[in-house]
Design a protein around this motif. Structure first.
Motif, PDB file in Angstrom:
ATOM      1  N   GLN A  72      51.067  39.064  39.728  1.00  0.00           N
ATOM      2  CA  GLN A  72      51.467  40.317  39.088  1.00  0.00           C
ATOM      3  C   GLN A  72      52.295  40.076  37.830  1.00  0.00           C
ATOM      4  OE1 GLN A  72      50.631  43.443  39.846  1.00  0.00           O
ATOM      5  NE2 GLN A  72      51.846  44.225  38.145  1.00  0.00           N
ATOM      6  N   TYR A  73      53.265  39.174  37.910  1.00  0.00           N
ATOM      7  CA  TYR A  73      54.206  39.017  36.803  1.00  0.00           C
ATOM      8  C   TYR A  73      53.982  37.764  35.965  1.00  0.00           C
ATOM      9  CZ  TYR A  73      56.640  42.741  39.194  1.00  0.00           C
ATOM     10  OH  TYR A  73      56.943  43.945  39.789  1.00  0.00           O
ATOM     11  N   GLY A  74      53.147  36.842  36.440  1.00  0.00           N
ATOM     12  CA  GLY A  74      52.889  35.624  35.686  1.00  0.00           C
ATOM     13  C   GLY A  74      51.877  35.853  34.575  1.00  0.00           C
ATOM     14  N   SER A  75      51.764  34.874  33.718  1.00  0.00           N
ATOM     15  CA  SER A  75      50.772  34.964  32.647  1.00  0.00           C
ATOM     16  C   SER A  75      50.117  33.604  32.468  1.00  0.00           C
ATOM     17  CB  SER A  75      51.440  35.394  31.336  1.00  0.00           C
ATOM     18  OG  SER A  75      52.401  34.435  30.943  1.00  0.00           O
ATOM     19  N   GLY A  76      48.892  33.594  32.002  1.00  0.00           N
ATOM     20  CA  GLY A  76      48.178  32.358  31.693  1.00  0.00           C
ATOM     21  C   GLY A  76      48.043  31.429  32.876  1.00  0.00           C
ATOM     22  N   PRO A  77      48.591  30.207  32.740  1.00  0.00           N
ATOM     23  CA  PRO A  77      48.444  29.207  33.803  1.00  0.00           C
ATOM     24  C   PRO A  77      49.055  29.638  35.137  1.00  0.00           C
ATOM     25  CG  PRO A  77      49.316  28.200  31.800  1.00  0.00           C
ATOM     26  CD  PRO A  77      49.299  29.670  31.574  1.00  0.00           C
ATOM     27  N   ILE A  78      50.149  30.382  35.073  1.00  0.00           N
ATOM     28  CA  ILE A  78      50.797  30.818  36.315  1.00  0.00           C
ATOM     29  C   ILE A  78      49.889  31.772  37.080  1.00  0.00           C
ATOM     30  CG2 ILE A  78      52.749  32.121  37.253  1.00  0.00           C
ATOM     31  CD1 ILE A  78      54.422  30.954  34.959  1.00  0.00           C
ATOM     32  N   LYS A  79      49.218  32.651  36.336  1.00  0.00           N
ATOM     33  CA  LYS A  79      48.289  33.582  36.981  1.00  0.00           C
ATOM     34  C   LYS A  79      47.109  32.826  37.595  1.00  0.00           C
ATOM     35  CE  LYS A  79      48.136  37.640  35.401  1.00  0.00           C
ATOM     36  NZ  LYS A  79      48.019  39.078  35.483  1.00  0.00           N
ATOM     37  N   GLY A  80      46.622  31.792  36.903  1.00  0.00           N
ATOM     38  CA  GLY A  80      45.534  30.969  37.441  1.00  0.00           C
ATOM     39  C   GLY A  80      45.936  30.274  38.723  1.00  0.00           C
ATOM     40  N   PHE A  81      47.162  29.748  38.742  1.00  0.00           N
ATOM     41  CA  PHE A  81      47.685  29.115  39.958  1.00  0.00           C
ATOM     42  C   PHE A  81      47.772  30.138  41.083  1.00  0.00           C
ATOM     43  CE2 PHE A  81      51.473  28.315  42.573  1.00  0.00           C
ATOM     44  CZ  PHE A  81      51.128  27.092  43.138  1.00  0.00           C
ATOM     45  N   ALA A  82      48.252  31.340  40.762  1.00  0.00           N
ATOM     46  CA  ALA A  82      48.428  32.380  41.773  1.00  0.00           C
ATOM     47  C   ALA A  82      47.094  32.813  42.370  1.00  0.00           C
ATOM     48  CB  ALA A  82      49.149  33.579  41.161  1.00  0.00           C
ATOM     49  N   VAL A  83      46.079  32.964  41.530  1.00  0.00           N
ATOM     50  CA  VAL A  83      44.756  33.375  42.026  1.00  0.00           C
ATOM     51  C   VAL A  83      44.193  32.304  42.965  1.00  0.00           C
ATOM     52  CG1 VAL A  83      42.360  33.807  41.330  1.00  0.00           C
ATOM     53  CG2 VAL A  83      44.229  34.910  40.102  1.00  0.00           C
ATOM     54  N   THR A  84      44.304  31.045  42.553  1.00  0.00           N
ATOM     55  CA  THR A  84      43.836  29.952  43.413  1.00  0.00           C
ATOM     56  C   THR A  84      44.603  29.935  44.725  1.00  0.00           C
ATOM     57  OG1 THR A  84      43.347  28.672  41.435  1.00  0.00           O
ATOM     58  CG2 THR A  84      43.414  27.474  43.487  1.00  0.00           C
ATOM     59  N   LEU A  85      45.904  30.170  44.645  1.00  0.00           N
ATOM     60  CA  LEU A  85      46.745  30.186  45.838  1.00  0.00           C
ATOM     61  C   LEU A  85      46.349  31.315  46.786  1.00  0.00           C
ATOM     62  CD1 LEU A  85      49.226  28.716  47.020  1.00  0.00           C
ATOM     63  CD2 LEU A  85      50.642  30.452  45.924  1.00  0.00           C
ATOM     64  N   LEU A  86      46.095  32.500  46.250  1.00  0.00           N
ATOM     65  CA  LEU A  86      45.710  33.642  47.082  1.00  0.00           C
ATOM     66  C   LEU A  86      44.381  33.396  47.790  1.00  0.00           C
ATOM     67  CD1 LEU A  86      46.731  36.565  44.692  1.00  0.00           C
ATOM     68  CD2 LEU A  86      47.895  35.855  46.785  1.00  0.00           C
ATOM     69  N   VAL A  87      43.409  32.910  47.029  1.00  0.00           N
ATOM     70  CA  VAL A  87      42.102  32.602  47.621  1.00  0.00           C
ATOM     71  C   VAL A  87      42.265  31.511  48.682  1.00  0.00           C
ATOM     72  CG1 VAL A  87      39.841  31.572  47.133  1.00  0.00           C
ATOM     73  CG2 VAL A  87      40.757  33.335  45.624  1.00  0.00           C
ATOM     74  N   GLY A  88      43.091  30.507  48.373  1.00  0.00           N
ATOM     75  CA  GLY A  88      43.306  29.400  49.294  1.00  0.00           C
ATOM     76  C   GLY A  88      43.969  29.818  50.590  1.00  0.00           C
ATOM     77  N   MET A  89      44.899  30.749  50.522  1.00  0.00           N
ATOM     78  CA  MET A  89      45.586  31.192  51.742  1.00  0.00           C
ATOM     79  C   MET A  89      44.615  31.890  52.696  1.00  0.00           C
ATOM     80  SD  MET A  89      48.677  30.194  51.849  1.00  0.00           S
ATOM     81  CE  MET A  89      47.962  28.706  51.182  1.00  0.00           C
ATOM     82  N   VAL A  90      43.752  32.720  52.153  1.00  0.00           N
ATOM     83  CA  VAL A  90      42.771  33.418  52.992  1.00  0.00           C
ATOM     84  C   VAL A  90      41.790  32.409  53.596  1.00  0.00           C
ATOM     85  CG1 VAL A  90      40.913  35.125  52.999  1.00  0.00           C
ATOM     86  CG2 VAL A  90      43.004  35.577  51.709  1.00  0.00           C
ATOM     87  N   ALA A  91      41.284  31.497  52.759  1.00  0.00           N
ATOM     88  CA  ALA A  91      40.336  30.485  53.242  1.00  0.00           C
ATOM     89  C   ALA A  91      41.004  29.567  54.269  1.00  0.00           C
ATOM     90  CB  ALA A  91      39.797  29.671  52.068  1.00  0.00           C
TER      91      ALA A  91
END
Length: 195
Positions: free
Chosen positions: A138-157
């Motif tokens: 929500q609050y990150g930008s650029g690389p931080i947002k990319g890390f967050a998206v990967t993290l979210l997908v990874g937690m569900v998987a």
């Protein structure tokens, strides 16, 4: 006060590709060492955990590829972190099953109670990381947002592979094959012998 540049650097695309290649090699080497350790320490239960972790990685990459996500260094870091979380969940499960075996439970009962006891700790860890990922997205930008998206997908998987997929394997082993003994590697009681 005039502003004058004091330093200027140009970074070519080759530096980025080298960094990504080194990041991939580092993540793969770390994951390989962890997978070998799991197999040696937990024997067949470790191999089941390893298969779940590898499936988790493929699932994450497939989901990210479906959404057209580009692989960056923060994304690789997110993958490495979620692999660690998946391994941690499997360690919790295996240790809980060991505790039940030490208490004299049958393999079927040990698996049922082990998963039941480990589930709350796994959910806690995954949910707190998921919430942190939501905030970063929500609050990150650029690389931080990319890390967050990967993290979210990874937690569900990770939650799916660690709890559902490994449970199916254990259930097939103790219910389908009706084993009388269960060995989770080093530290398992001697009177529970062969998984």
């Amino acid at each position: 006060a005039p502003i004058t540049p004091s330093n200027e650097q140009r970074i070519g695309a080759s530096l980025g590709s080298d960094s990504i290649r080194q990041g991939i090699y580092g993540a793969l080497a770390g994951a390989a060492l962890v997978l070998v350790f799991m197999a040696l320490y937990y024997h067949v239960a470790g191999v089941v955990a390893d298969l779940a972790v590898v499936f988790n990685l493929f699932l994450q990459i497939a989901i990210l590829a479906t959404f057209g996500a580009a692989m960056t260094l923060p994304g690789i870091a997110g993958l490495a972190l979620t692999i660690g979380m998946a391994v941690d969940a499997n360690v919790l499960i295996n240790e809980r099953i060991r505790e039940e075996l030490r208490a004299g439970k049958s393999p079927r009962s040990a698996v049922d109670i082990g998963y039941e006891k480990a589930f709350s700790a796994i959910i806690d860890g995954h949910m707190t990381t998921f919430i942190a990922g939501l905030i970063l997205a929500q609050y990150g930008s650029g690389p931080i947002k990319g890390f967050a998206v990967t993290l979210l997908v990874g937690m569900v998987a990770s939650l799916f592979t660690s709890v559902v997929c490994t449970r199916l394997c254990f259930d097939w082993w103790v219910r389908g094959r009706k084993v009388k003994t269960l060995n989770l590697g080093l530290g398992t009681p001697a009177h529970h012998g062969n998984l």
